[in-house]
Design an enzyme around this catalytic site. Structure first.
Site: not given
Ligand code: CAP
Ligand code: MG
Length: 453
Positions: A290-291, A330, A200-201, A174, A375, A172, A120, A198
């Site tokens: 993945h955060r 980035k 993507d998220e 994504k 990453s 990619k 809270n 990997k």
């Molecule tokens: C990296 C990535 C990850 C980020 C997340 C993207 O791609 O897959 O999601 O790294 O950030 O979509 O940006 P690139 P973090 O290698 O093409 O940049 O790792 O800081 O949580």
């Molecule tokens: Mg990503």
């Protein structure tokens, strides 16, 4: 009633200090959870009172004294704010130190710990802003968590890869690839020299590629790349889904296909993370975290939760890989702060290290170590900086930096592997890679077309 409470608060009638949540003489116990909050009190609210309010609301208190307090051993149940310091160079902000007795928390539950500590207080009226900067979880509580299912040492043994960072790449674009084209990217990346690919998220089971197709094509590519290179390879299969039942189903299929690793996103929540970690533990799989989403509450410096705290919770909850930032690339990140996150992943005993944002010593007992993942917008040209910043126990992931290579995906992977091995060799020979890095890469590029490109 709320308006009334507010009036009484402003009039100074209701004081958390007087309710017993400010205890400047308190000596924290070895078994207490200690929290460091960065608070910005509202005008007219004294910092000690604001700190007491945080302690109160994150433990037993509500906005008024209640009769039922007397029915508990309230002295040990009350959290204690015991220290407040102005934050240097940030007028109006204070560091507030709060101790919590272990009796307040259920064993092995991040959901329970977080419901108190960040439940809270962050929308609480006496404060303009509040940030949980750091936490000391006592070893007694650490031991109630199972931690990473595999840990970085066993992971290296299973991969049979030592003495260098591991290499990965996020597929990619994504979103939008069909299963078959997706599998081609995986094969090219792994065949070219990466250890991992990997998901993507945000790739789950969309109309353009359902999850079963993704898993089938990815594992076909992994198996072919393993056969072609003689190395153990993997691709993090993202099992993030709407329900636990779906996640279990996807995880079971990944295992059936022989995948060594699973992936989940932070957005699934603490209970789901702990459940999936338990699943990986039972089935000897590596869990990649993945955060996704963390920036919504970790980025602002005066409000939210620092990623170092999230990293501590994630290690206890049980992940083997954790995205921990790059400091180059980035996405936002300061080199020292990011190194602090890496310490949280890899140290057996996290020492206080103020430049790196670590405010407490913390004994991790025998909790396994997490492999941090760098990453986000990085590429082979930064290899010397990445190696210098993070050392060997890290996964360097180049998504755009592999799949964006002018000569194709496999060439991108070759460029990364050659750059990495060249730089590790130079470092092992005692060269100053930070100074000489660009030169070392240039020389290697004379013999390696993909790196030159
Ligand atoms: C990296 C990535 C990850 C980020 C997340 C993207 O791609 O897959 O999601 O790294 O950030 O979509 O940006 P690139 P973090 O290698 O093409 O940049 O790792 O800081 O949580
Ligand atoms: Mg990503």
């Amino acid at each position: 009633q709320i308006t009334d409470a507010k009036k009484r608060y402003r009039a100074g009638v209701l004081k958390y200090r007087q309710m017993g949540y400010w205890m400047p003489d308190y000596q924290p116990k070895d078994t207490d959870i200690l929290c460091l909050f960065r608070i910005t009190p509202q005008e007219g609210v004294e910092p000690e009172e604001a700190a007491a309010a945080v302690a109160g609301e994150s433990s037993t208190a509500t906005w008024t004294v209640v009769w039922t307090d007397r029915l508990t051993a309230c002295d040990s149940y009350r959290a204690k704010a015991w220290r407040v310091d102005p934050v240097p160079n940030n007028p109006g902000q204070y560091f507030a130190w709060v101790a919590y007795d272990l009796i307040l928390f259920e064993e092995g539950s991040i959901a329970n710990m977080t419901a108190s500590l960040i439940g809270n207080v962050f929308s609480f009226k006496p404060l303009k802003a509040c940030r949980l900067e750091d936490i000391r979880i006592p070893v007694a509580y650490v031991k109630t968590f199972k931690g990473p299912p595999t840990g970085l040492i066993v992971e290296r043994e299973r991969l049979d890869k030592f003495g260098r960072p591991l290499l990965g790449a996020t597929t990619k674009p994504k979103l939008g690839l069909s299963g078959r084209n997706y599998g081609r990217v995986i094969y090219e990346g792994l065949k070219g020299g990466l250890d991992f690919m990997k998901d993507d998220e945000n790739i789950n089971s969309q109309p353009f590629m359902h999850w079963r197709d993704r898993f089938l094509y990815v594992m076909d590519a992994v198996n072919k790349a393993q056969a072609a290179t003689g190395e153990v390879k993997g691709s993090y299969l993202n099992v993030t889904a709407a329900t636990m039942e779906q996640m279990y189903e996807r995880a079971a299929f990944a295992r059936e296909l022989g995948s060594v690793v699973l992936m989940v996103d932070l957005v699934i929540g603490w209970t789901a993370i702990q459940s999936m970690a338990e699943w990986c533990r039972r089935h000897d799989m590596v869990m990649h975290m993945h955060r996704a989403g963390h920036g919504t509450y970790t980025r602002q410096k005066n409000h939210g939760v620092s990623f170092r705290v999230i990293a501590k919770w994630l290690r206890l909850a049980g992940c083997d890989h954790m995205h921990a930032g790059t400091a180059v690339g980035k996405l936002e990140g300061d080199p020292l702060t990011v190194q602090g996150y890496y310490n949280v992943c890899r140290d057996s005993y996290t020492l206080t290290d103020l430049p790196r944002g670590l405010h407490f010593d913390m004994d991790w007992a025998d909790t396994k170590k997490v492999m941090p993942v760098a990453s986000g917008g990085i590429h082979a040209g930064q290899m010397h900086q990445l190696l210098e910043l993070f050392g060997d126990d890290v996964i360097l992931q180049f998504g755009g930096g592999t799949i964006g290579h002018p000569q194709g995906i496999q060439a991108g992977a070759v460029a990364n592997r050659v750059a990495l091995e060249t730089m590790v060799k130079a470092r092992n020979e005692g060269r100053d890679i930070l100074q000489e890095g660009p030169d070392i890469l240039q020389r290697a590029a004379q013999w390696c077309g993909p790196l030159r490109a």
